[in-house]
Design a protein around this motif. Structure first.
Motif, PDB file in Angstrom:
ATOM      1  N   PHE A 271     -20.623 -13.270 -18.320  1.00 27.92           N
ATOM      2  CA  PHE A 271     -21.235 -14.198 -19.275  1.00 27.92           C
ATOM      3  C   PHE A 271     -22.635 -13.690 -19.602  1.00 27.92           C
ATOM      4  O   PHE A 271     -23.455 -13.488 -18.699  1.00 27.92           O
ATOM      5  CB  PHE A 271     -21.322 -15.607 -18.685  1.00 27.92           C
ATOM      6  N   ASP A 272     -22.935 -13.500 -20.898  1.00 30.55           N
ATOM      7  CA  ASP A 272     -24.215 -12.890 -21.241  1.00 30.55           C
ATOM      8  C   ASP A 272     -25.282 -13.876 -21.694  1.00 30.55           C
ATOM      9  O   ASP A 272     -26.472 -13.579 -21.638  1.00 30.55           O
ATOM     10  CB  ASP A 272     -24.029 -11.809 -22.310  1.00 30.55           C
ATOM     11  N   GLN A 273     -24.878 -15.092 -22.161  1.00 27.01           N
ATOM     12  CA  GLN A 273     -25.876 -16.041 -22.653  1.00 27.01           C
ATOM     13  C   GLN A 273     -25.886 -17.361 -21.897  1.00 27.01           C
ATOM     14  O   GLN A 273     -26.942 -17.929 -21.650  1.00 27.01           O
ATOM     15  CB  GLN A 273     -25.657 -16.305 -24.150  1.00 27.01           C
ATOM     16  N   VAL A 274     -24.714 -17.871 -21.539  1.00 28.42           N
ATOM     17  CA  VAL A 274     -24.655 -19.148 -20.820  1.00 28.42           C
ATOM     18  C   VAL A 274     -24.605 -18.891 -19.325  1.00 28.42           C
ATOM     19  O   VAL A 274     -24.101 -17.866 -18.870  1.00 28.42           O
ATOM     20  CB  VAL A 274     -23.442 -19.976 -21.273  1.00 28.42           C
ATOM     21  N   PHE A 275     -25.118 -19.835 -18.539  1.00 24.51           N
ATOM     22  CA  PHE A 275     -25.320 -19.627 -17.094  1.00 24.51           C
ATOM     23  C   PHE A 275     -24.068 -20.016 -16.306  1.00 24.51           C
ATOM     24  O   PHE A 275     -24.054 -21.006 -15.567  1.00 24.51           O
ATOM     25  CB  PHE A 275     -26.548 -20.409 -16.633  1.00 24.51           C
ATOM     26  N   ASN A 276     -23.028 -19.200 -16.461  1.00 27.27           N
ATOM     27  CA  ASN A 276     -21.736 -19.478 -15.847  1.00 27.27           C
ATOM     28  C   ASN A 276     -21.328 -18.363 -14.891  1.00 27.27           C
ATOM     29  O   ASN A 276     -21.801 -17.228 -14.996  1.00 27.27           O
ATOM     30  CB  ASN A 276     -20.646 -19.604 -16.918  1.00 27.27           C
ATOM     31  N   VAL A 277     -20.390 -18.711 -13.984  1.00 25.88           N
ATOM     32  CA  VAL A 277     -19.776 -17.733 -13.096  1.00 25.88           C
ATOM     33  C   VAL A 277     -18.381 -18.250 -12.737  1.00 25.88           C
ATOM     34  O   VAL A 277     -18.176 -19.465 -12.643  1.00 25.88           O
ATOM     35  CB  VAL A 277     -20.626 -17.495 -11.823  1.00 25.88           C
ATOM     36  N   LEU A 278     -17.431 -17.327 -12.558  1.00 21.14           N
ATOM     37  CA  LEU A 278     -16.070 -17.703 -12.185  1.00 21.14           C
ATOM     38  C   LEU A 278     -15.788 -17.312 -10.737  1.00 21.14           C
ATOM     39  O   LEU A 278     -16.515 -16.526 -10.138  1.00 21.14           O
ATOM     40  CB  LEU A 278     -15.054 -16.997 -13.095  1.00 21.14           C
ATOM     41  N   ALA A 279     -14.697 -17.853 -10.211  1.00 20.83           N
ATOM     42  CA  ALA A 279     -14.224 -17.442  -8.883  1.00 20.83           C
ATOM     43  C   ALA A 279     -13.512 -16.094  -9.002  1.00 20.83           C
ATOM     44  O   ALA A 279     -13.065 -15.693 -10.074  1.00 20.83           O
ATOM     45  CB  ALA A 279     -13.285 -18.498  -8.318  1.00 20.83           C
ATOM     46  N   LYS A 280     -13.397 -15.410  -7.867  1.00 19.33           N
ATOM     47  CA  LYS A 280     -12.724 -14.105  -7.860  1.00 19.33           C
ATOM     48  C   LYS A 280     -11.231 -14.240  -8.135  1.00 19.33           C
ATOM     49  O   LYS A 280     -10.638 -13.414  -8.830  1.00 19.33           O
ATOM     50  CB  LYS A 280     -12.945 -13.405  -6.513  1.00 19.33           C
ATOM     51  N   ASP A 281     -10.623 -15.263  -7.565  1.00 23.73           N
ATOM     52  CA  ASP A 281      -9.172 -15.397  -7.644  1.00 23.73           C
ATOM     53  C   ASP A 281      -8.769 -16.534  -8.569  1.00 23.73           C
ATOM     54  O   ASP A 281      -9.371 -17.618  -8.557  1.00 23.73           O
ATOM     55  CB  ASP A 281      -8.585 -15.648  -6.259  1.00 23.73           C
TER      56      ASP A 281
END
Length: 414
Positions: A271-281
């Motif tokens: 994610f380049d603009q919004v402050f997000n992150v996903l799980a690995k699985d």
């Protein structure tokens, strides 16, 4: 002093942003109306994702705005229906029609003449009452912008509205081109528009009431949270998807928003603009459950998302594009990102959120773990691809929102 009728007319034609009578009213695809300048300023000029201030419906692209001529004409009609005041009254707030002949300080018009296309005060109206040729002119109650209310073809007053052609017509038009059409007077059209607007407000109120009631029912009647906790999984954050301003702990269990860009490589999955992150699985079948500590935070977003969601640019959160999420805003308002968004009646601050997903049944549910109640459930979803747990700690807001999101071990008691 305005009569009760004129006040009611103006209330029906007031913009919900500026709370004044419409100026250049425009309609959105959802049916709500606003002043052109008000809605333009409300949306700003940079954000491509906009929503209706009333029903909160999101629009993927900014709608083209065109003046609603029917509402505009009705508004002008409403502005013209001002009760009697003493001569010498100066125009106020655009609601009083003034004499076109007066020089210096203009006074209130008593009548408008269709033949002269002029509005007259009591003094300047006298010739129309005494001169024989002028006595034949048709006088009407004073109207603003009189020239725009005269039929270009017949020269008559546009005192009727045609529903078939959605236009204003005069008596001569009625007898020639609109014989089989449904026509009503301006006063009847005003009342019909008012009734329509009142129905829209009633429907919105009922929808909000239904959301509140259904939330309460879910919180009282949801099955024991223990059943969902049986499906607990080990969730770890994927730093390769994290926005460069986010800090993911070494064990992948915590994420916070930092003050500096870490200048990480801009990979396709990040994610380049919004402050997000996903799980690995991700998960493409069965059921899974995990818990996240949100204590001491004022703003956060949690949920599950499709693997194919966009990672670049500003993003809109909606089930239509693969987001099933819940958020807290300003430390007070819990909202689920339905389409349009739904505000929840959650009165006790949530410290741990449980997230449950049933792929086959198309369900995503959120729980207040400590209170052991359901907050909200998306149901009837059509999942067609791999789903990933989604996290956003949101900006720090100084130190107000500096606490981390923490993936917590699930304490299941059999």
């Amino acid at each position: 002093m305005a009569s009760a009728g004129s006040r009611a007319d103006e209330q029906a034609f007031k913009c919900s942003i500026c709370l004044s009578v419409f100026e250049k009213p425009v309609s959105l695809p959802c049916g709500h109306n606003f002043c052109l300048e008000c809605i333009t300023n409300y949306w700003g000029f940079s954000n491509p994702h906009v929503q209706c201030p009333v029903c909160r419906r999101m629009f993927a692209t900014r709608p083209m705005l065109h003046v609603n001529t029917l509402i505009a004409e009705m508004t002008e009609k409403t502005k013209g229906t001002v009760p009697e005041e003493s001569p010498g009254t100066v125009k106020q707030a655009g609601t009083v029609v003034l004499c076109s002949v007066c020089t210096g300080a203009k006074v209130k018009a008593l009548k408008s003449c269709l033949q002269c296309v002029t509005s007259y005060c009591e003094t300047h109206l006298e010739p129309h009452e005494t001169v024989s040729t002028l006595k034949k002119h048709k006088l009407i109650n004073p109207v603003k912008n009189l020239a725009h209310k005269i039929c270009n073809i017949h020269g008559g007053y546009l005192e009727l509205f045609c529903f078939a052609d959605q236009e204003f017509v005069c008596e001569a038009c009625r007898n020639r081109d609109h014989k089989t059409h449904k026509l009503v007077t301006l006063e009847e059209a005003v009342q019909m528009i008012k009734t329509q607007l009142e129905k829209e407000k009633m429907q919105e109120a009922l929808a909000k009431m239904e959301t509140t009631v259904m939330t309460g029912v879910r919180m009282l009647c949801d099955p024991d949270l223990k059943e969902k906790q049986r499906h607990a999984v080990d969730v770890t954050l994927d730093p390769d998807t994290a926005n460069p301003y986010l800090k993911v702990s070494a064990d992948g269990k915590q994420v916070t928003h930092g003050a500096k860009n870490r200048n990480l490589s801009d990979t396709p999955g990040r994610f380049d603009q919004v402050f997000n992150v996903l799980a690995k699985d991700g998960f493409s079948s069965g059921m899974f459950y995990y818990e996240v500590q949100v204590k001491d935070k004022t703003h956060w977003i949690l949920g599950v998302v499709n693997q194919s969601i966009k990672r670049k640019g500003d993003l809109q959160l909606s089930p239509k594009i693969g987001y099933w999420t819940i958020c807290l805003k300003k430390g007070l308002q819990y909202t689920v990102n339905t389409s349009p968004a739904t505000n929840l009646d959650v009165r006790k601050k949530v410290h741990r959120v449980g997230v449950f997903m049933d792929y086959k049944e198309g369900q995503v549910s959120f729980y207040d773990v400590d209170a052991r109640v359901n907050i909200f459930s998306f149901s009837g979803c059509n999942f067609t691809e791999q789903l990933f747990p989604f996290f956003s700690p949101c900006p720090n807001d100084g130190i107000k929102n500096s606490a981390p999101l923490v993936i917590s071990p699930v304490k299941y008691n059999s």
